[in-house]
Design a protein around this motif. Structure first.
Motif, PDB file in Angstrom:
ATOM      1  N   ASP A 127       0.814  -1.212   0.000  1.00 11.23           N
ATOM      2  CA  ASP A 127       0.000   0.000   0.000  1.00 11.23           C
ATOM      3  C   ASP A 127       0.852   1.268   0.000  1.00 11.23           C
ATOM      4  O   ASP A 127       0.324   2.376   0.038  1.00 11.23           O
ATOM      5  CB  ASP A 127      -0.930   0.019   1.217  1.00 11.23           C
ATOM      6  CG  ASP A 127      -2.086  -0.961   1.077  1.00 11.23           C
ATOM      7  OD1 ASP A 127      -2.593  -1.103  -0.048  1.00 11.23           O
ATOM      8  OD2 ASP A 127      -2.478  -1.576   2.082  1.00 11.23           O
ATOM      9  N   LYS A 176      -5.264  -0.478   2.700  1.00 13.57           N
ATOM     10  CA  LYS A 176      -5.306   0.976   2.876  1.00 13.57           C
ATOM     11  C   LYS A 176      -6.607   1.555   2.339  1.00 13.57           C
ATOM     12  O   LYS A 176      -7.193   2.459   2.931  1.00 13.57           O
ATOM     13  CB  LYS A 176      -4.110   1.607   2.165  1.00 13.57           C
ATOM     14  CG  LYS A 176      -3.967   3.102   2.371  1.00 13.57           C
ATOM     15  CD  LYS A 176      -2.696   3.608   1.723  1.00 13.57           C
ATOM     16  CE  LYS A 176      -2.480   5.085   1.975  1.00 13.57           C
ATOM     17  NZ  LYS A 176      -1.214   5.561   1.364  1.00 13.57           N
ATOM     18  N   ASP A 177      -7.042   1.050   1.187  1.00 13.00           N
ATOM     19  CA  ASP A 177      -8.319   1.450   0.586  1.00 13.00           C
ATOM     20  C   ASP A 177      -9.162   0.190   0.400  1.00 13.00           C
ATOM     21  O   ASP A 177      -9.193  -0.401  -0.685  1.00 13.00           O
ATOM     22  CB  ASP A 177      -8.090   2.137  -0.772  1.00 13.00           C
ATOM     23  CG  ASP A 177      -7.317   3.444  -0.635  1.00 13.00           C
ATOM     24  OD1 ASP A 177      -7.514   4.131   0.385  1.00 13.00           O
ATOM     25  OD2 ASP A 177      -6.540   3.775  -1.538  1.00 13.00           O
ATOM     26  N   TYR A 180     -13.684   0.095  -3.043  1.00 14.15           N
ATOM     27  CA  TYR A 180     -13.619   0.974  -4.196  1.00 14.15           C
ATOM     28  C   TYR A 180     -14.833   0.755  -5.084  1.00 14.15           C
ATOM     29  O   TYR A 180     -15.497  -0.278  -5.018  1.00 14.15           O
ATOM     30  CB  TYR A 180     -12.310   0.815  -4.983  1.00 14.15           C
ATOM     31  CG  TYR A 180     -12.052  -0.542  -5.588  1.00 14.15           C
ATOM     32  CD1 TYR A 180     -12.484  -0.850  -6.876  1.00 14.15           C
ATOM     33  CD2 TYR A 180     -11.328  -1.516  -4.902  1.00 14.15           C
ATOM     34  CE1 TYR A 180     -12.221  -2.089  -7.464  1.00 14.15           C
ATOM     35  CE2 TYR A 180     -11.060  -2.750  -5.471  1.00 14.15           C
ATOM     36  CZ  TYR A 180     -11.510  -3.030  -6.748  1.00 14.15           C
ATOM     37  OH  TYR A 180     -11.256  -4.253  -7.318  1.00 14.15           O
ATOM     38  N   LEU A 196     -11.659   5.189  -4.813  1.00 13.04           N
ATOM     39  CA  LEU A 196     -11.108   4.356  -3.745  1.00 13.04           C
ATOM     40  C   LEU A 196     -11.333   5.028  -2.393  1.00 13.04           C
ATOM     41  O   LEU A 196     -11.010   6.211  -2.216  1.00 13.04           O
ATOM     42  CB  LEU A 196      -9.626   4.106  -3.976  1.00 13.04           C
ATOM     43  CG  LEU A 196      -9.288   3.335  -5.267  1.00 13.04           C
ATOM     44  CD1 LEU A 196      -8.811   4.316  -6.346  1.00 13.04           C
ATOM     45  CD2 LEU A 196      -8.242   2.273  -5.037  1.00 13.04           C
ATOM     46  N   PHE A 197     -11.853   4.256  -1.438  1.00  9.38           N
ATOM     47  CA  PHE A 197     -12.218   4.770  -0.126  1.00  9.38           C
ATOM     48  C   PHE A 197     -11.298   4.203   0.952  1.00  9.38           C
ATOM     49  O   PHE A 197     -10.909   3.035   0.912  1.00  9.38           O
ATOM     50  CB  PHE A 197     -13.666   4.405   0.195  1.00  9.38           C
ATOM     51  CG  PHE A 197     -14.662   5.064  -0.719  1.00  9.38           C
ATOM     52  CD1 PHE A 197     -15.359   6.201  -0.306  1.00  9.38           C
ATOM     53  CD2 PHE A 197     -14.912   4.563  -1.994  1.00  9.38           C
ATOM     54  CE1 PHE A 197     -16.267   6.816  -1.157  1.00  9.38           C
ATOM     55  CE2 PHE A 197     -15.824   5.169  -2.847  1.00  9.38           C
ATOM     56  CZ  PHE A 197     -16.496   6.298  -2.423  1.00  9.38           C
ATOM     57  N   ASP A 198     -10.949   5.051   1.936  1.00 10.76           N
ATOM     58  CA  ASP A 198     -10.041   4.635   2.998  1.00 10.76           C
ATOM     59  C   ASP A 198     -10.776   3.834   4.079  1.00 10.76           C
ATOM     60  O   ASP A 198     -11.972   3.544   3.951  1.00 10.76           O
ATOM     61  CB  ASP A 198      -9.312   5.844   3.596  1.00 10.76           C
ATOM     62  CG  ASP A 198     -10.260   6.866   4.250  1.00 10.76           C
ATOM     63  OD1 ASP A 198     -11.405   6.501   4.589  1.00 10.76           O
ATOM     64  OD2 ASP A 198      -9.847   8.022   4.415  1.00 10.76           O
ATOM     65  N   ARG A 199     -10.069   3.492   5.135  1.00  7.03           N
ATOM     66  CA  ARG A 199     -10.648   2.653   6.188  1.00  7.03           C
ATOM     67  C   ARG A 199     -11.741   3.361   6.968  1.00  7.03           C
ATOM     68  O   ARG A 199     -12.544   2.720   7.651  1.00  7.03           O
ATOM     69  CB  ARG A 199      -9.546   2.190   7.149  1.00  7.03           C
ATOM     70  CG  ARG A 199      -8.540   1.253   6.496  1.00  7.03           C
ATOM     71  CD  ARG A 199      -7.379   0.971   7.417  1.00  7.03           C
ATOM     72  NE  ARG A 199      -6.303   0.254   6.729  1.00  7.03           N
ATOM     73  CZ  ARG A 199      -5.087   0.118   7.215  1.00  7.03           C
ATOM     74  NH1 ARG A 199      -4.773   0.651   8.387  1.00  7.03           N
ATOM     75  NH2 ARG A 199      -4.170  -0.549   6.530  1.00  7.03           N
ATOM     76  N   HIS A 204     -10.767   8.616  -0.864  1.00  7.84           N
ATOM     77  CA  HIS A 204      -9.339   8.859  -0.705  1.00  7.84           C
ATOM     78  C   HIS A 204      -8.678   9.223  -2.029  1.00  7.84           C
ATOM     79  O   HIS A 204      -8.026  10.258  -2.151  1.00  7.84           O
ATOM     80  CB  HIS A 204      -8.678   7.601  -0.112  1.00  7.84           C
ATOM     81  CG  HIS A 204      -7.213   7.726   0.109  1.00  7.84           C
ATOM     82  ND1 HIS A 204      -6.362   6.649   0.194  1.00  7.84           N
ATOM     83  CD2 HIS A 204      -6.418   8.820   0.257  1.00  7.84           C
ATOM     84  CE1 HIS A 204      -5.127   7.071   0.407  1.00  7.84           C
ATOM     85  NE2 HIS A 204      -5.121   8.372   0.439  1.00  7.84           N
ATOM     86  N   ARG A 205      -8.899   8.362  -3.034  1.00  9.35           N
ATOM     87  CA  ARG A 205      -8.267   8.584  -4.327  1.00  9.35           C
ATOM     88  C   ARG A 205      -9.267   8.376  -5.458  1.00  9.35           C
ATOM     89  O   ARG A 205     -10.253   7.667  -5.301  1.00  9.35           O
ATOM     90  CB  ARG A 205      -7.081   7.633  -4.511  1.00  9.35           C
ATOM     91  CG  ARG A 205      -5.957   7.851  -3.508  1.00  9.35           C
ATOM     92  CD  ARG A 205      -4.773   6.934  -3.798  1.00  9.35           C
ATOM     93  NE  ARG A 205      -5.131   5.533  -3.635  1.00  9.35           N
ATOM     94  CZ  ARG A 205      -4.570   4.525  -4.304  1.00  9.35           C
ATOM     95  NH1 ARG A 205      -3.636   4.779  -5.210  1.00  9.35           N
ATOM     96  NH2 ARG A 205      -4.929   3.278  -4.090  1.00  9.35           N
ATOM     97  N   ASN A 228      -5.265  12.151  -5.334  1.00  5.46           N
ATOM     98  CA  ASN A 228      -5.505  12.000  -3.902  1.00  5.46           C
ATOM     99  C   ASN A 228      -6.364  13.187  -3.484  1.00  5.46           C
ATOM    100  O   ASN A 228      -5.857  14.301  -3.329  1.00  5.46           O
ATOM    101  CB  ASN A 228      -4.189  11.970  -3.130  1.00  5.46           C
ATOM    102  CG  ASN A 228      -4.388  11.651  -1.660  1.00  5.46           C
ATOM    103  OD1 ASN A 228      -5.345  12.112  -1.027  1.00  5.46           O
ATOM    104  ND2 ASN A 228      -3.481  10.862  -1.111  1.00  5.46           N
TER     105      ASN A 228
END
Length: 265
Positions: A127, A176-177, A180, A196-199, A204-205, A228
């Motif tokens: 990651d 990390k993501d 998505y 892409l989504f974080d925890r 996130h991205r 980002n």
């Protein structure tokens, strides 16, 4: 999600496929099964945009060859001088009949240190940022279909292209993501966008694929941009000089020894 490795070689062929009442898994499976060329080579300009607004440019060359049970791919930085000769080599293995997949083998060569380092295909190292970009080492490789659960959220247009909107949730929550959303074109099952989504389940991205061209029947995104949205940075690959199945790539070029000796040009 098909790997980012470029056009970079996210090289997907538009096969004119159509479907009705597909599940999220079936859509992603069709996207994953679109044929790819046996060999591919290209060059690319990589722009890395910092949060302060400055840009750094990198020139890279990319080569890949599919051996059936394994696909070997290499990325080598050509300019500027401080990163020239840096290379990343990947061996991606095919899934077996049960959908099980051997972990990829990955090596990073840093000429300044005259040392090759193995990069884990999973866990926190995968990651990490790939060469200071907004892409991760995980983005460079292929994600196994069996590592995710899928939900079809509906349909949405992306730059005028009607797409399936598929939620992909990692079974390994340590990613990390770990979630998505892929936007897969209904006409050819090629990825157009990915969120892409974080925890914390925050966006996130954002990956966008544009400037598509078709070469020998393979439809390819020539621009792949990863933003980002939390930091304000982005990284853009602009691919050119794409050659598919245009002559054999010497097997000796896709080795750690070739990286270390600077033979890949």
């Amino acid at each position: 999600m098909k790997k980012v490795f470029f056009a970079f070689t996210s090289i997907l062929m538009g096969a004119g496929l159509f479907a009705q009442s597909l599940t999220g898994y079936e859509i992603m499976k069709k996207a994953d099964e679109i044929p790819e060329p046996v060999t591919a080579s290209s060059t690319a300009t990589l722009t890395i945009h910092s949060k302060k607004g400055s840009d750094r440019k990198r020139e890279v060359i990319m080569k890949s060859k599919d051996y059936g049970d394994v696909k070997k791919e290499v990325i080598v930085f050509v300019t500027p001088k401080d990163v020239s000769g840096t290379g990343y080599l990947m061996f991606e293995y095919e899934e077996d009949a049960n959908g099980n997949k051997k972990d990829s083998d990955n090596w990073l060569y840093m000429p300044a240190m005259k040392k090759t380092r193995r990069i884990a295909s999973s866990g926190s190292e995968s990651d990490g940022s790939f060469m200071g970009t907004d892409f991760t080492y995980r983005d460079m490789g292929e994600r196994s279909l069996n590592d995710y659960e899928y939900n079809l959220l509906g349909e949405e247009s992306v730059e005028g292209t009607e797409c399936y909107k598929v939620e992909c949730i990692a079974k390994d929550k340590s990613e990390k993501d770990p979630r998505y959303i892929s936007y897969i074109a209904k006409s050819d099952f090629i990825l157009r966008k990915c969120e892409l989504f974080d925890r914390q389940n925050q966006l996130h991205r954002l990956l966008t694929c544009t400037d598509f061209t078709t070469i020998k029947g393979f439809t390819t995104a020539q621009r792949m941009k990863m933003e980002n949205v939390q930091s304000g940075t982005w990284s853009l690959f602009e691919t050119s000089n794409i050659v598919y199945d245009g002559g054999d790539i010497d097997d000796s070029m896709l080795t750690v020894a070739a990286l270390e000796k600077g033979r890949i040009r």
